[in-house]
Structure formats: structure tokens, C-alpha cells
Design an enzyme around this catalytic site. Structure first.
Site, PDB file in Angstrom:
ATOM      1  N   SER A   1       3.883   2.287   8.355  1.00 49.95           N
ATOM      2  CA  SER A   1       4.428   1.077   7.136  1.00 49.95           C
ATOM      3  C   SER A   1       4.993   1.175   6.587  1.00 49.95           C
ATOM      4  O   SER A   1       5.905   2.176   5.866  1.00 49.95           O
ATOM      5  CB  SER A   1       2.943   1.800   6.487  1.00 49.95           C
ATOM      6  OG  SER A   1       1.274   1.768   7.126  1.00 49.95           O
TER       7      SER A   1
ATOM      8  N   HIS B   1       0.708  -1.529   0.165  1.00 52.21           N
ATOM      9  CA  HIS B   1      -0.654   0.115  -0.057  1.00 52.21           C
ATOM     10  C   HIS B   1       0.547   1.281   0.044  1.00 52.21           C
ATOM     11  O   HIS B   1       0.684   2.365   0.198  1.00 52.21           O
ATOM     12  CB  HIS B   1      -0.756   0.307   0.730  1.00 52.21           C
ATOM     13  CG  HIS B   1      -0.651   0.097   2.854  1.00 52.21           C
ATOM     14  ND1 HIS B   1      -0.172  -0.799   3.259  1.00 52.21           N
ATOM     15  CD2 HIS B   1      -0.053   1.225   3.585  1.00 52.21           C
ATOM     16  CE1 HIS B   1      -0.050  -0.282   4.659  1.00 52.21           C
ATOM     17  NE2 HIS B   1       0.197   0.542   4.698  1.00 52.21           N
TER      18      HIS B   1
ATOM     19  N   ASP C   1       0.944  -8.050   1.936  1.00 50.78           N
ATOM     20  CA  ASP C   1       1.437  -6.307   2.037  1.00 50.78           C
ATOM     21  C   ASP C   1       2.726  -5.836   1.484  1.00 50.78           C
ATOM     22  O   ASP C   1       3.531  -5.591   3.206  1.00 50.78           O
ATOM     23  CB  ASP C   1       0.321  -5.784   3.279  1.00 50.78           C
ATOM     24  CG  ASP C   1       0.366  -4.273   2.585  1.00 50.78           C
ATOM     25  OD1 ASP C   1       0.431  -3.383   1.829  1.00 50.78           O
ATOM     26  OD2 ASP C   1      -0.497  -3.561   3.544  1.00 50.78           O
TER      27      ASP C   1
END
Length: 716
Positions: free
Chosen positions: A651, A86, A222
Site C-alpha cells: 500500500s 489509509h 487513496d
């Protein structure tokens, strides 16, 4: 009376030995004094200097901020960078077309020449930091207004940044901490030639979609990979075919041993923002006014994007990145409403403030701290309805490509129209490029629906604070149905096609621009958004100084127990353990601290946008083709939990074992602890990580890109 500012060096001596190891986002330069002993007890085998050193390579040299909003890490001697899927989403979408849809189908460069350069992507290496609190705070005094104080601080910051940038070689940032009671400068080096190496297909990289977002158990790959390039001397350079892969000072070895309950876990990264000193009034404002408007505005934008995204792969690519970003915070904000309400966080803060207020009004403290709580509460009382209003309007700005056009392309055209012919010739190419980029990420029919729906929501729901005059006028005239108005707006505006903008560039006219209805509407909303009444302006000034005094007083009185500064996109370290949540029947793993490929396949729904899986993966699962990445129990582990303290911006952060070896990749938190930006929940707060073995299995076994894995330093 203690000094106005308590430096972090002094507070080090006051840190209790009972501080929970899993709570806190810590400065690397203070790890040895604050945390190293606790970390060693939990399993750390590195020295503090191996984590952070200015003169020798250390872990900090392998951690980069990725494109200003995420974290990534160097995992090979040839500049290979690992981050979340992402986080790379924008770049992957940019490289994709309907014919070559890398976002949908995945991509792995077979060689260096096939690595692809997005138009704008950079990584930022951390060089060093230092304390400049005393120097900056000597420039301010209590009699200053907040604006005067800000001006004095910024003036000194500019001097400090110039002193340390070595003629432009480095980027220097001076940041406030503890609500402006301390200041530190950070020196960075930016590399702008960053190329896409590979990504799994979206069905793996975004498996579970919005349904599973912020949820456990998770089963997603991810991750994505990039490479940093430099000139022949290893210095930052603009993109060139003559550039070579960067040889980083340090890269992370990759450990294939897997994890188990209570294993030490350390995360380094760039957490974006926490507000753990936030007063009770701020929490109450968010829960009851700001966040509900954010959620509703986000959903309105998402629904209108989705109508068109479902029509074709091409339109899905146009809005994929924007939709993903809006959806992420839509669910996050609803989770925060639920968590903050459930745990009564505002009430807990209010009790602390009552205790503080008693201390503040003791004779020795009253002159300095006596009005702090009153000023803070007055500010929130005055701005609750404005917070609701602003969040509706912000989501209009965020989801509509034309909401802020008055300050983006519009401002450029305004400057262009005022310039002479020679200056216009210089300006035109940049404006044309800006417009070209803008139209890559919009579809006019969708934009009409988004803007009309957002205007209606804003005008009808923000009734406690006056809406923008033009929006209100048009609404009253049309029973608050903005559809026909927006259609007419788009037909007559110069901003709604590249051809119209090009025509304006050929024949610029200030009169044409200032009469443009979309330009006028945008500026009307933007001006209204930034306007403050005298009462709010005064209250905001008092709030700024009072909040700073609240934090100072909470630390001085020991009523506040937080010993680490709030996150603000500077490099931090958090440490804890691999730690399960209570047993969950949705997870078939033996211990609820990991998930498996078995669980992922059980979620599989053929043709479903969120839960479809590649046929190849299903076949490999059936045949148990896990290779060297299988766990000791024979299964392939996908994701795992740790109790590290992280937030947005983390992240892509590496999860490291006690030897500084890569064991996972952080990508999410759990919905039960969504209050984590305000208050840390020692029982429920978890970080959700991709198991590094699953990352490598997807690359080597599923994607047949073993040459990428061969670059890495593998530890078994």
C-alpha cells in the site's frame, strides 16, 4: 546428493525463460541476473544499476517503508513523501479534533511551518543488502531441535547486525527466506521527524468505504502526503523546529502522460507477507477453521464500535483508525475463503505434495525427506481446532482495548509496584504518557459492549478447543451472557480510567494489582493463548523442520516452480503491464483498465457515509474543470489496473513506467484474486492504482494547493 542449501546464486542458472513476468516479488540485488532482460522486452528503459546501486543514487533511494507497515516514495528534492490515505490514516486522525477534523475535511499546509508532527511516525530508507546464508547455516545442524536452532541462528544474527550498524547509525535486520533455507541482511536508515503536509477529505480519500474495498471498479483518491525532516547535515534527528527538509539521494519524477493497455508497469515496495509455499493442510486450516473465526470476530468488534461511531464526530474519530484496520482484514479474509475455495487451492497443493512424497520416498531421498509430508499433516490435524480458538481470541485482543491490558499497562504497573522509590520516579512519566495515549483511543461504554460481545462469541464458538478457564467459569455462571460481569469488572478495575491509574501510581500495591479483576482476566486469556500441550509442542517442532525440508526438497526436485522468496516486509520489485479485466457494465470507461470522475460521480449518494462527495467536486465535474490533468479522451482518469504481484505492505507503493517515472500509486487488489497471498492467479490478479494525474488534480485544482505540485519534477 545435492548440498543441504541451494544458494540463490545457483538457482539463478536454473530459472526458466518462461517465468511469467507479472508474477514474483524480486530482490533488487538480483534484478540484473534474473529479470532485467525480460523487463527490457516489456518496456523498461533503465539499467539494473539505475534501479539498485550501493555506490550511486538509484530508484531504491526514493522508496521508503512508511511507519513500519506501508510503502511511500520521495517525490521532491525537499523531502516530500507520497503514500496512501489509509496508510496516513492514524497520523491524520491523531492531528484531528472535532473542531478541526482534518480526517473529514482534508488539509493542505499553506507553508512549511504549518506542517504537523504526529507523535510517532517514521520512514525507513533501504541502504544495502547481502547474502549471509552460508555463514548462518554453518551454525546449525539437523540434530538440533527447532528451539536450539532458533537460538543458534539468533546468536549469529546479533553478531551480523552489530557488525553492520556502524555504531547505531543504521538499523540492520537479518531475515530468513525460503522457510529458513537462506538468510540475507538488510541495512536501513530511519528518519523520525515526519510531518503531515496534506490529505484530501475522507469523502475522496476513502470514497467507497468498505463496500468498494477490494473491489473493481474503484474511484478513490487513496493518497496523503508527508515531509521528512533532518538536521542541517541531512542526518536523522528527533523533532526540532531547527530541522530542515531532507534532501533525498533520489526523488521520482512525475509523468502526466497517462497509461494505456499493455504499458510497462513496475512497482517497488515492502510487501508484508505471502505464503506461497504453504502446504495444503495449512490452506485447509485457514479456509475451514482460522479465517471464518477471524471474520466473525472482526464483525463482532466492528458492529459494537460502529454503534458509538455513529453517535458523534468525536466518537467516530476515537475509533476511526481501529475500525478501518479491522474492516480491511475482515473483508480480505472473507475474500480469501471464497477465492481459495472456488479455485480448489488446497487440492492443487495436495497433488503437488503427493508428487513430492513419491520423490521424497525414493531410496536416495527417504532418510532426509521421507517423513516430511506426514509430519506436516500431523501438525495441522492437531491444531485445526486451536486455530479456530486462537482466531476468536485474537480478534478479542484486537478489537478490545482491555483484552491485552495484562501485558501492556498491567506489566508496566507490575514493574512499577516492585520498584524502589527512585526507580518509580523515573518510570511514572512514561506510564502516564502510555495511559494518556491509550485513553485517546477508547470510549468506556463502547469498550464494555465490545468486550462482553467478544467474550460471548469466543466462549460459545470455540468449543473444539478448551477456552480460557476464567472465561469458561464466568460463562457457565451467567448463561454465557457477560454483560453484567463486564459492567462490574469495569467498575472495580483500576485500568478503566486515567484517574484510577494515577491513584495507583501515587499508592502502588502489588496486592491491589494482582487482585484486579480485569488484570486477572486478561492474564488468564493471554496465558491460555500461549500455552501448548506437549503433543502440539512436539508436532510444532517436527513441523518447523519438515516445512523447511519441504521447501528445500521442492526446489531441489524442481517439483516446486517458485523462484522468488515469499514476501516478508523487505524491499521487492514486481513488474508487469497495465492490464484490463473483462468488460464490466459497472464501469463506464472505454476499456476496463481505468475509471473516470464520471464514474465516481455516478456512485455519488448525498449524505451517504461511503459515497458522499464534496459539492465543489460535483461542480468541477459538471464544468469539466480538469485542467492539464485531463486524459486525451477529455475525461479525468481516477484509478487504473495493472497485473503486478503485490500484497499488504505494498500500500502506497509507486507505480513506475519504463523510465522510472511515477504514473500511479498502488493501494489495493481485487476480490477475485484474494488467494494471491497463497497462489498467484495469472488471469485475474490485479493491482488497483490511483492515477497520478488524479492525485495532482485533487491537490492543485480541487484543493488549491498548487504550491505542493510546484515542488515536484513534472514530466509531460
Amino acid at each position: 546428493m545435492k548440498k543441504l542449501i541451494l544458494s540463490l546464486i545457483v538457482t539463478i542458472m536454473l530459472v526458466p525463460t518462461s517465468v511469467k513476468a507479472d508474477e514474483g516479488m524480486w530482490f533488487l540485488m538480483f534484478i540484473e541476473r534474473l529479470n532485467h532482460r525480460d523487463m527490457q522486452k516489456m518496456g523498461l528503459q533503465l539499467t539494473a544499476q539505475e534501479i539498485y546501486s550501493i555506490n550511486n543514487h538509484s530508484l531504491k533511494d526514493a522508496i521508503v517503508q512508511f511507519n513500519g507497515g506501508c510503502t511511500a516514495e520521495m517525490i521532491s528534492k525537499d523531502g516530500l513523501v507520497l503514500t496512501n490515505h489509509h496508510c496516513g490514516y492514524d497520523a491524520i486522525a491523531e492531528m484531528s479534533t472535532a473542531e478541526k477534523n482534518y480526517l473529514k475535511d482534508g488539509y493542505w499546509a499553506p507553508d512549511r511551518k504549518s506542517e504537523m508532527k504526529p507523535s510517532s511516525l517514521f520512514v525507513r530508507f533501504f541502504v544495502r543488502m547481502d547474502d549471509v546464508s552460508k555463514r548462518i547455516l554453518e551454525k546449525v545442524n539437523p540434530s538440533m531441535t527447532e528451539l536450539e536452532r532458533e537460538a543458534a541462528v539468533n546468536k549469529e544474527i546479533a553478531v551480523i547486525e552489530k557488525e553492520n550498524n556502524e555504531g547505531g547509525k543504521y538499523t540492520v535486520s537479518v531475515r530468513p527466506f525460503f522457510q529458513g533455507n537462506e538468510y540475507y541482511y538488510f541495512v536501513y536508515q530511519d528518519y523520525k521527524d515526519v510531518r503531515l503536509v496534506g490529505t484530501p477529505p475522507e469523502s475522496l480519500g476513502k470514497f467507497g468505504g468498505d463496500t468498494d474495498n477490494w473491489e473493481w471498479p474503484r474511484h478513490t483518491a487513496d493518497f496523503s502526503m508527508f515531509r521528512v525532516y533532518a538536521d542541517a547535515s541531512g542526518n536523522p534527528a528527533d523533532y526540532s523546529t531547527s530541522n530542515v527538509p531532507l534532501q533525498p539521494k533520489h526523488h521520482l519524477p512525475v509523468n502526466l502522460g497517462g497509461v494505456k493497455e499493455n504499458d510497462f508497469a513496475m512497482i517497488l515496495g515492502y510487501p508484508g507477507r505471502t505464503n506461497r509455499w504453504m502446504p495444503s493442510g495449512g490452506i485447509e486450516q485457514n479456509v475451514k477453521f482460522a479465517y471464518p473465526a477471524w471474520v466473525e470476530g472482526s464483525k463482532t468488534g466492528m458492529d459494537n464500535m460502529k454503534k458509538y461511531m455513529n453517535q458523534s464526530d468525536a466518537l467516530n474519530l476515537v475509533y476511526a483508525s481501529k475500525f478501518a484496520g479491522v474492516a480491511n482484514y475482515w473483508k480480505n479474509r472473507q475474500g480469501m475463503i471464497d477465492a481459495l475455495s472456488k479455485f480448489g487451492t488446497a487440492k492443487s497443493k495436495a497433488k503437488q505434495e503427493e508428487k513430492f512424497n513419491k520423490w521424497a520416498n525414493l531410496p536416495a531421498n527417504k532418510a532426509k525427506y521421507g517423513n516430511v509430508i506426514g509430519n506436516i499433516n500431523k501438525f495441522y490435524g492437531l491444531t485445526n481446532e486451536k486455530a479456530r480458538h486462537d482466531n476468536y481470541l485474537q480478534q478479542l485482543f484486537r478489537t478490545s482495548a482491555f483484552g491485552t491490558v495484562g501485558r501492556t499497562v498491567g506489566k508496566q504497573l507490575e514493574n512499577y509496584a516492585k520498584a524502589d522509590a527512585a526507580k518509580r520516579t523515573q518510570m511514572a512519566p512514561a506510564i502516564t504518557e502510555m495511559v494518556d495515549e491509550m485513553f485517546k483511543e477508547l470510549h468506556i461504554p463502547a469498550e464494555k459492549d465490545i468486550l462482553a460481545a467478544q467474550l460471548k462469541l469466543y466462549a460459545t464458538k470455540s468449543k473444539g478447543y478448551a477456552v480460557a478457564p476464567m472465561v469458561e467459569k464466568i460463562g457457565k455462571e451467567n448463561n454465557y451472557d457477560y454483560t453484567n460481569y463486564v459492567n462490574t469488572l469495569f467498575d472495580s478495575s483500576i485500568f478503566t480510567s486515567k484517574e484510577k491509574v494515577a491513584e495507583f501510581l501515587a499508592n502502588p500495591s502489588e496486592a491491589t494489582l494482582t487482585a484486579d479483576p480485569l488484570y486477572v482476566l486478561s492474564n488468564d486469556m493471554l496465558t491460555h493463548f500461549t500455552t501448548r500441550s506437549e503433543a502440539i509442542t512436539k508436532a510444532q517442532n517436527d513441523f518447523g523442520s519438515s516445512f523447511r525440508l519441504l521447501v528445500e526438497g521442492l526446489r531441489e526436485s524442481k517439483i516446486g516452480t517458485i523462484k522468488y522468496p515469499d514476501a516478508n516486509s523487505t524491499l521487492r520489485l514486481s513488474y508487469g503491464k497495465v492490464r484490463s479485466l473483462p468488460a464490466d457494465k459497472r464501469n463506464d470507461a472505454k476499456v476496463n483498465n481505468y475509471t473516470t470522475l464520471d464514474g465516481q460521480v455516478k456512485k455519488y449518494k448525498k449524505g451517504d457515509q461511503e459515497f458522499d462527495l464534496p459539492v465543489r467536486l460535483l461542480e468541477m465535474h459538471k464544468n469539466k474543470e480538469f485542467g492539464r490533468y485531463a486524459d486525451k479522451d477529455g475525461s479525468l482518469h481516477v484509478n487504473f489496473l495493472s497485473d503486478n504481484d503485490i500484497t499488504g505492505g505494498n500500500s502506497g507503493s509507486p507505480v513506475l513506467n519504463g523510465k522510472g517515472e511515477l504514473i500511479g500509486l498502488a493501494f489495493d487488489g481485487n476480490i477475485e484474486a484474494m488467494a494471491g497471498d497463497v497462489i498467484f492467479d495469472k488471469k485475474l490478479q490485479r493491482t488497483i492504482n490511483v492515477d497520478i494525474r488524479y492525485v495532482l488534480w485533487v491537490i492543485e485544482n480541487f484543493s488549491n494547493a498548487k504550491h505542493i505540485v510546484d515542488e515536484m519534477t513534472i514530466v509531460k
